[in-house]
Motif scaffolding. Structure first.
Motif, PDB file in Angstrom:
ATOM      1  N   THR A   7       0.884  -1.286  -0.312  1.00 29.68           N
ATOM      2  CA  THR A   7      -0.093  -0.008  -0.022  1.00 29.68           C
ATOM      3  C   THR A   7       0.878   1.143  -0.118  1.00 29.68           C
ATOM      4  O   THR A   7       1.807   1.342   0.823  1.00 29.68           O
ATOM      5  N   ARG A  85      -4.595   6.677  -0.692  1.00 30.33           N
ATOM      6  CA  ARG A  85      -4.132   5.426  -0.500  1.00 30.33           C
ATOM      7  C   ARG A  85      -4.484   4.713  -1.617  1.00 30.33           C
ATOM      8  O   ARG A  85      -5.389   4.541  -2.229  1.00 30.33           O
ATOM      9  N   THR A  86      -3.257   3.807  -1.962  1.00 32.15           N
ATOM     10  CA  THR A  86      -3.319   3.081  -3.287  1.00 32.15           C
ATOM     11  C   THR A  86      -2.836   1.579  -3.016  1.00 32.15           C
ATOM     12  O   THR A  86      -1.800   1.741  -2.429  1.00 32.15           O
ATOM     13  N   SER A  87      -3.378   0.627  -3.470  1.00 30.22           N
ATOM     14  CA  SER A  87      -2.764  -0.660  -3.415  1.00 30.22           C
ATOM     15  C   SER A  87      -2.014  -0.794  -4.711  1.00 30.22           C
ATOM     16  O   SER A  87      -2.227  -0.494  -5.830  1.00 30.22           O
TER      17      SER A  87
END
Length: 95
Positions: A7, A85-87
């Motif tokens: 993440t 927030r990015t995976s």
């Protein structure tokens, strides 16, 4: 740790709070070094403008969230705007 467990978190701090934010991040790293928990890899960066931070968490983020220093890091109102927030999926890392 799998590559699917990455993440990336990016945010900007409110005016006058970047130093406090950095101090709290450093406390997280101090606790990680002292306790050496398994299952998580954590990186934090401050951008050249001095107010934007990027965190990269790989593995079990619950390990990080369980730390007293991380709970202290989350306390307070230092974030200016939204947290992105990015995976992500790791392609490679060296070394």
């Amino acid at each position: 740790m799998t590559t699917e467990d990455t993440t990336v978190i990016r945010y900007r701090t409110r005016p006058g709070t970047a130093e406090e934010n950095q101090r709290r991040i450093e406390a997280v790293f101090a606790q990680l070094r002292a306790e050496r928990p398994e299952g998580v890899r954590y990186q934090a960066y401050i951008q050249p403008d001095g107010t934007e931070f990027v965190h990269i968490v790989q593995g079990d983020s619950e390990v990080l969230r369980s730390l007293s220093s991380f709970k202290e890091f989350l306390a307070g109102d230092r974030i200016d705007g939204d947290t992105q927030r990015t995976s992500s999926t790791l392609i490679g890392i060296y070394p």
